[in-house]
Write a protein that holds these residues in place. Structure first.
Motif, short mmCIF file in Angstrom:
data_model
loop_
_atom_site.label_atom_id
_atom_site.label_comp_id
_atom_site.label_asym_id
_atom_site.label_seq_id
_atom_site.Cartn_x
_atom_site.Cartn_y
_atom_site.Cartn_z
N LEU A 1 -10.52 5.29 3.23
CA LEU A 1 -11.65 6.21 3.33
C LEU A 1 -12.12 6.36 4.78
CD1 LEU A 1 -12.96 7.74 0.97
CD2 LEU A 1 -14.96 6.27 1.25
N ALA A 2 -12.13 5.26 5.53
CA ALA A 2 -12.54 5.33 6.94
C ALA A 2 -11.55 6.19 7.74
CB ALA A 2 -12.62 3.93 7.53
N CYS A 3 -10.26 6.01 7.48
CA CYS A 3 -9.26 6.77 8.22
C CYS A 3 -9.32 8.25 7.83
CB CYS A 3 -7.87 6.22 7.95
SG CYS A 3 -6.58 6.97 8.97
N MET A 4 -9.51 8.56 6.55
CA MET A 4 -9.64 9.95 6.12
C MET A 4 -10.82 10.62 6.81
SD MET A 4 -8.86 9.82 2.01
CE MET A 4 -9.47 11.51 1.82
N THR A 5 -11.95 9.92 6.87
CA THR A 5 -13.13 10.48 7.52
C THR A 5 -12.89 10.65 9.02
OG1 THR A 5 -14.52 9.37 5.87
CG2 THR A 5 -15.62 10.16 7.86
N TYR A 6 -12.25 9.67 9.63
CA TYR A 6 -11.89 9.76 11.05
C TYR A 6 -11.03 11.00 11.30
CZ TYR A 6 -9.20 8.61 15.29
OH TYR A 6 -8.59 8.65 16.51
N THR B 1 0.83 -1.20 0.00
CA THR B 1 0.00 0.00 0.00
C THR B 1 0.86 1.25 0.00
OG1 THR B 1 -1.72 1.24 1.19
CG2 THR B 1 -0.14 -0.01 2.53
N PRO B 2 0.44 2.29 -0.72
CA PRO B 2 1.14 3.57 -0.64
C PRO B 2 0.54 4.50 0.42
CG PRO B 2 -0.43 3.64 -2.44
CD PRO B 2 -0.56 2.26 -1.81
N PHE B 3 -0.53 4.06 1.12
CA PHE B 3 -1.27 4.92 2.04
C PHE B 3 -0.88 4.66 3.50
CE2 PHE B 3 -4.02 4.61 -1.69
CZ PHE B 3 -4.37 5.93 -1.90
N TYR B 4 -0.61 5.76 4.24
CA TYR B 4 -0.20 5.65 5.64
C TYR B 4 -0.80 6.78 6.46
CZ TYR B 4 2.86 2.07 3.94
OH TYR B 4 3.30 0.92 3.35
N HIS B 5 -1.24 6.43 7.66
CA HIS B 5 -1.79 7.39 8.62
C HIS B 5 -0.72 7.69 9.66
CE1 HIS B 5 -4.58 7.96 12.34
NE2 HIS B 5 -4.29 9.14 11.80
N VAL C 1 -2.30 13.03 9.83
CA VAL C 1 -2.18 13.22 8.39
C VAL C 1 -2.21 11.85 7.72
CG1 VAL C 1 0.36 13.26 8.53
CG2 VAL C 1 -0.79 14.25 6.54
N VAL C 2 -2.98 11.76 6.63
CA VAL C 2 -3.03 10.56 5.80
C VAL C 2 -2.25 10.85 4.53
CG1 VAL C 2 -4.48 8.91 4.57
CG2 VAL C 2 -5.27 9.87 6.75
N PHE D 1 -11.31 4.83 15.20
CA PHE D 1 -10.25 4.24 14.36
C PHE D 1 -8.92 4.14 15.11
CE2 PHE D 1 -7.22 3.74 10.97
CZ PHE D 1 -7.89 3.07 9.98
N GLY D 2 -8.55 5.22 15.78
CA GLY D 2 -7.27 5.24 16.49
C GLY D 2 -7.20 4.26 17.64
N GLN D 3 -8.33 3.97 18.26
CA GLN D 3 -8.36 3.01 19.36
C GLN D 3 -8.41 1.57 18.84
OE1 GLN D 3 -10.62 5.77 19.35
NE2 GLN D 3 -9.03 6.85 20.50
N LEU D 4 -9.08 1.36 17.73
CA LEU D 4 -9.24 0.01 17.19
C LEU D 4 -7.95 -0.52 16.57
CD1 LEU D 4 -12.71 0.36 15.40
CD2 LEU D 4 -12.24 -0.87 17.52
#
Length: 326
Positions: free
Chosen positions: A178-183, A14-18, A74-75, A287-290
């Protein structure tokens, strides 16, 4: 114990990171200190300005961000192909925007004659700089260090402004991104710092909403490019208006004083992602807790762990429960 970055980042998966950075000295280092009454709100502008500047230099795109009172979300999306397409001179010009470089690299950019051994030295530098311009650690370092120096100078003190290391987690599939971006975009609403996305200062969602009013998308952020199709341009595979509606719907439900609901438009996105509404609300509020590590469906998580030779699949139960098997 903190993991080395090379055991967390797998661009093959994946190129995506939070990423998350937190302040250390006391709360409200970037907001208003309720104890002294002194406001540090201007520091949020420092961080946002620097963050967007880096996106124009690195081969790393910003999908979402939120500058909060004492931490930053930041995502990011790493664009290795973009860095590969840069000419040697373009790599050096980008690097010199942020760092000094060497006498030889500056001479190379100016097209001054160099001897063979000097050219070999420059080529070695170019290889290193090209890799660093796709490196999340260098991106976050280039963000955090100048802000820390600026804040310490203002406070007339020394010591750490940020925690020793930023935290990062891989987002392994479309639903996780998408879930992380919304979070991230809903951080101010969950913290009761704002009532609506457009009122959420120092966030990507506010920037996207403002641009959408003129029928545009912000140049500093990775754009939404519409639904998946052949020969898609680089970007997020959704319509921007659908994402804005989804964030607004979710935000209304999160707010206790709003009787919100998921609209038909947003329900279509959740159906595409194969995420029930209850799961979506759980993901975008916790999201951050899960997920303390990678997030995504079980199949993607398994592949990611295999590629990094991990024996233990972190957060496997939450990935399976909230994203499904894929």
């Amino acid at each position: 114990m903190a993991r080395p970055r090379q055991t967390i980042v797998s661009l093959d998966d994946t190129p995506f990171y939070h990423c998350i950075s937190r302040c250390v000295r006391r709360a409200f280092l970037c907001g208003k200190d309720s104890y002294t009454g002194q406001s540090y709100e201007h520091r949020r502008d420092w961080i946002e300005t620097r963050l967007l500047e880096l996106a124009s230099v690195f081969a790393i795109d910003i999908c979402a961000y939120a500058v909060m009172s004492n931490h930053l979300h930041v995502v990011l999306r790493v664009d290795v192909d973009k860095a590969k397409d840069w000419s040697d001179k373009e790599v050096l010009i980008a690097w010199h925007t942020l760092f000094k470089g060497t006498l030889l690299t500056h001479r190379f950019v100016k097209d001054e004659p160099l001897q063979d051994f000097e050219l070999n030295s420059v080529r070695d530098c170019i290889k290193v700089f090209r890799e660093r311009l796709t490196d999340i650690s260098w991106f976050m370092r280039s963000l955090n260090e100048p802000i820390a120096r600026q804040a310490n100078k203002e406070d007339k003190c020394t010591g750490r402004f940020w925690e020793g290391r930023f935290k990062s987690q891989a987002l392994l599939d479309e639903a996780a991104v998408l879930a992380c971006m919304t979070y991230v975009d809903l951080n101010p609403i969950r913290a009761k710092m704002a009532a609506t996305p457009e009122e959420s200062d120092f966030t990507s969602i506010q920037r996207r909403v403002k641009a959408a009013l003129d029928g545009e998308q912000p140049n500093e952020l990775l754009p939404f490019v519409g639904n998946e199709r052949a020969n898609m341009p680089k970007g997020l595979a959704f319509k921007v208006e659908d994402y804005l509606q989804l964030v607004d719907d979710t935000g209304r439900i999160v707010r206790e004083d709003k009787a919100g609901h998921i609209s038909h438009q947003s329900a279509q996105i959740l159906n595409r992602l194969n995420i029930p509404e209850a799961n979506w609300l759980k993901l975008t509020t916790e999201f951050g807790q899960l997920f303390k590590g990678p997030a995504g469906n079980l199949q993607q998580l398994t592949q990611y762990c295999e590629h990094l030779e991990r024996k233990r699949r972190q957060s496997v139960s939450h990935c399976q429960k909230w994203f499904g098997a894929g």
